[in-house]
Design a protein around this motif. Structure first.
Motif, PDB file in Angstrom:
ATOM      1  N   GLN A  22     -10.066 -14.030 -13.204  1.00  0.00           N
ATOM      2  CA  GLN A  22     -10.775 -13.781 -11.953  1.00  0.00           C
ATOM      3  C   GLN A  22      -9.791 -13.197 -10.944  1.00  0.00           C
ATOM      4  N   THR A  23     -10.124 -12.013 -10.432  1.00  0.00           N
ATOM      5  CA  THR A  23      -9.245 -11.303  -9.509  1.00  0.00           C
ATOM      6  C   THR A  23      -9.945 -11.102  -8.170  1.00  0.00           C
ATOM      7  N   LEU A  24      -9.236 -11.409  -7.102  1.00  0.00           N
ATOM      8  CA  LEU A  24      -9.736 -11.183  -5.751  1.00  0.00           C
ATOM      9  C   LEU A  24      -8.908 -10.065  -5.125  1.00  0.00           C
ATOM     10  N   VAL A  25      -9.582  -9.050  -4.607  1.00  0.00           N
ATOM     11  CA  VAL A  25      -8.893  -7.933  -3.953  1.00  0.00           C
ATOM     12  C   VAL A  25      -9.193  -7.981  -2.458  1.00  0.00           C
ATOM     13  N   TYR A  26      -8.137  -8.070  -1.677  1.00  0.00           N
ATOM     14  CA  TYR A  26      -8.221  -8.126  -0.221  1.00  0.00           C
ATOM     15  C   TYR A  26      -7.687  -6.817   0.347  1.00  0.00           C
ATOM     16  N   LEU A 222      -6.512 -25.856  -7.445  1.00  0.00           N
ATOM     17  CA  LEU A 222      -6.256 -24.676  -6.628  1.00  0.00           C
ATOM     18  C   LEU A 222      -5.048 -23.910  -7.173  1.00  0.00           C
ATOM     19  N   PRO A 223      -5.007 -22.616  -6.938  1.00  0.00           N
ATOM     20  CA  PRO A 223      -6.064 -21.765  -6.390  1.00  0.00           C
ATOM     21  C   PRO A 223      -7.155 -21.537  -7.436  1.00  0.00           C
ATOM     22  N   LYS A 224      -8.250 -20.934  -7.000  1.00  0.00           N
ATOM     23  CA  LYS A 224      -9.407 -20.794  -7.881  1.00  0.00           C
ATOM     24  C   LYS A 224      -9.519 -19.424  -8.536  1.00  0.00           C
ATOM     25  N   GLU A 500     -20.426 -11.672  -3.683  1.00  0.00           N
ATOM     26  CA  GLU A 500     -19.918 -12.474  -4.795  1.00  0.00           C
ATOM     27  C   GLU A 500     -18.726 -13.347  -4.410  1.00  0.00           C
ATOM     28  N   VAL A 501     -18.210 -13.155  -3.200  1.00  0.00           N
ATOM     29  CA  VAL A 501     -17.108 -13.991  -2.711  1.00  0.00           C
ATOM     30  C   VAL A 501     -17.678 -15.315  -2.206  1.00  0.00           C
ATOM     31  N   LYS A 502     -17.166 -16.402  -2.736  1.00  0.00           N
ATOM     32  CA  LYS A 502     -17.636 -17.731  -2.355  1.00  0.00           C
ATOM     33  C   LYS A 502     -16.443 -18.588  -1.915  1.00  0.00           C
ATOM     34  N   VAL A 517     -11.025 -19.729  -2.630  1.00  0.00           N
ATOM     35  CA  VAL A 517     -12.031 -18.683  -2.789  1.00  0.00           C
ATOM     36  C   VAL A 517     -12.252 -18.373  -4.268  1.00  0.00           C
ATOM     37  N   THR A 518     -13.508 -18.123  -4.624  1.00  0.00           N
ATOM     38  CA  THR A 518     -13.840 -17.665  -5.971  1.00  0.00           C
ATOM     39  C   THR A 518     -14.606 -16.348  -5.890  1.00  0.00           C
TER      40      THR A 518
END
Length: 520
Positions: A22-26, A222-224, A500-502, A517-518
């Motif tokens: 799972q990748t989060l892009v900021y 954590l982290p998620k 989709e950001v939770k 964050v997931t």
């Protein structure tokens, strides 16, 4: 811009291949100045360092100013308020990187080093010095591996909250010693190692920062997300386009003109919260004629702040009259703001013998909630000052250089800056930004006025909140009389993100924090 987009696209392509990860892009708004949080005061840098890589002894519950245990499991304070004893969390691991693998767990030596280096080592420890910490800390001692004792020279009411701030991030003494021995001390700042939820992987300058989940993180669960990417995207319109295209999940600091369209888009979720912030124009009070409070008052009366709110903030801000926001305790609502009165401004300048004044107004190159378009704001101020016979040259620099140059005692003119609170205490605005110890650091007005200083220093050592409130209310009266700033605005903070950001929480202290964050 093409290089930034190409580099970011490459980063996304590299992470997209791992379907189970799972990748989060900021889409961040600017490049960090570095990764050693103690050296800087920029929120951009804190997001990339202290909010990701590091921990502090105590930390704020995300979304609040409530302090909770961090690397310290518990603490005790002596009856006289001078001695703080911290019991440290056992078994906490530091990250590894390509130049260093730790041989031991986090311990008291790291805490002592993290604070004492800011006293004993030459450098611009801007926050630490601006808050008067070198004079406040009598000693920082390792009692044993998991116990640290901090002795103060005087009581300090906000001290525990101060320790949750970014400058108090805990770094590895073993890593610092190893890099010094190797002749590469810069790695501490360029290849950071901490105990935080994300481990630094690499940084492509002005383009992409990559982080990986800290598999040994002390806080269970954590982290998620497995990967965190900061895709550096300075232009707000480009950030918006990339959010719409699904190329990033979260973006900060939208252009005010885009907010309604974002709210109307079912593929974008816009979170918002009243900001604990202030935007201001700081005069250099050490340089004539800005060393004259009447000249500063006259210039303040020449600024049409309502026009700035309409044009620059477009409904997302309110006029500021005090140096602290109205959501903060001790805000003095009885203060009367300087009226917008160009004729009175001209008369006051004439009375002070000011004719044909030329000055510079510095405009930030980045967006902030307290100033979403500094260049446009500077242009409006330029027009207002022209109406009273003052000629303005607008100047700007790259963000890191802007912050560095603006500390100079001989800086010309006035500078647009702002502040988002770091600990929920008025001291964090009034002392850090306007106190004598902050000159050449966070006090960009270079202002030291003893009646104001006496009030805020007395408030620091007073534990009674009602008494502190009275002192800070008086300090705001003195501030308004002396006018080291033109207070411009407080704003609402908007955070657009993909649906989709939770689990994202808007933090009142301005940080962008992703450990809970997931991405669904």
């Amino acid at each position: 811009m093409k290089r930034i987009l190409a580099a970011t696209a490459c980063a996304l392509a590299l992470t997209a291949g791992a379907a189970s990860a799972q990748t989060l892009v900021y889409c961040s708004e600017a490049s960090p100045e570095g990764f050693d949080a103690a050296l800087y005061t920029s929120g951009t840098t804190f997001d990339a360092s202290s909010h990701t890589v590091y921990n502090q002894l105590v930390e704020f519950v995300t979304g609040t100013t409530e302090v909770r245990p961090g690397l310290a499991e518990s603490w005790e304070v002596s009856d006289d308020g001078l001695t703080y004893t911290f019991k440290l969390r056992p078994g906490v691991k530091f990250h590894s990187n390509d130049v260093f693998t730790p041989s031991r767990d986090f311990n008291a030596e790291d805490v002592v080093h993290s604070f004492m280096r800011q006293i004993e080592t030459e450098g611009t420890w801007e926050y630490f010095q601006g808050m008067g910490m070198p004079d406040l800390l009598e000693s920082v001692t390792a009692v044993d591996d998991l116990t640290v004792e901090i002795k103060l020279t005087k009581p300090e009411a906000p001290f525990i909250a101060n320790l949750a701030m970014d400058f108090a991030s805990i770094v590895s003494k073993e890593y610092a010693d190893a890099m010094a021995a190797a002749g590469t001390p810069e790695n501490v700042n360029q290849k950071p190692i901490g105990t935080g939820p994300f481990a630094f992987v690499n940084y492509q300058t002005d383009a992409v920062i990559r982080y990986a989940k800290n598999e040994d993180y002390w806080e269970e669960g954590l982290p998620k997300v497995d990967n965190l990417i900061f895709a550096i995207t300075p232009d707000a319109s480009v950030r918006y386009q990339r959010l719409q295209a699904g190329e990033c999940h979260v973006m900060p600091y939208p252009a005010p003109a885009d907010i309604q369209a974002m709210k109307d888009d079912p593929n974008i979720n816009v979170m918002e919260q009243e900001g604990l912030n202030v935007g201001y124009l700081a005069y250099n009070t050490t340089v004539a004629p800005f060393d004259n409070a009447n000249v500063r008052k006259a210039l303040n009366m020449a600024i049409d702040k309502n026009a700035i709110i309409d044009v620059v903030f477009q409904g997302s801000g309110q006029v500021a009259k005090n140096p602290i926001p109205p959501t903060m305790w001790s805000y003095n609502d009885a203060i009367q703001d300087d009226p917008y009165d160009p004729e009175a401004a001209k008369a006051l300048l004439a009375a002070e013998g000011i004719e044909n004044l030329s000055m510079k107004v510095w405009a930030m190159p980045v967006q902030r909630p307290y100033n979403p378009n500094a260049r446009r704001m500077a242009e409006l101020i330029q027009e207002d000052f022209a109406e009273v016979g003052v000629d303005v040259e607008i100047v700007s620099y790259e963000w890191g250089e802007y912050l560095s140059r603006s500390r100079a005692l001989d800086r010309d003119g006035a500078i647009l800056l702002g502040w988002t609170g770091d600990n929920g205490d008025p001291d964090n605005f009034l002392a850090v930004l306007l106190g004598c110890e902050g000159r050449e650091n966070s006090n960009r007005a270079q202002w030291c006025h003893q009646p104001f200083e006496d009030l805020i220093q007395k408030a620091k050592v007073t534990s009674d909140v009602a008494e502190r409130t009275k002192l800070y209310e008086e300090a705001q009266v003195v501030f308004k009389e002396q006018a080291p700033w033109a207070t411009i605005a407080h704003s609402v903070v908007f955070m657009p993100m993909r649906p989709e950001v939770k689990g994202y929480v808007v933090h009142p202290l301005g940080g962008h924090i992703f450990d809970e964050v997931t991405v669904e």
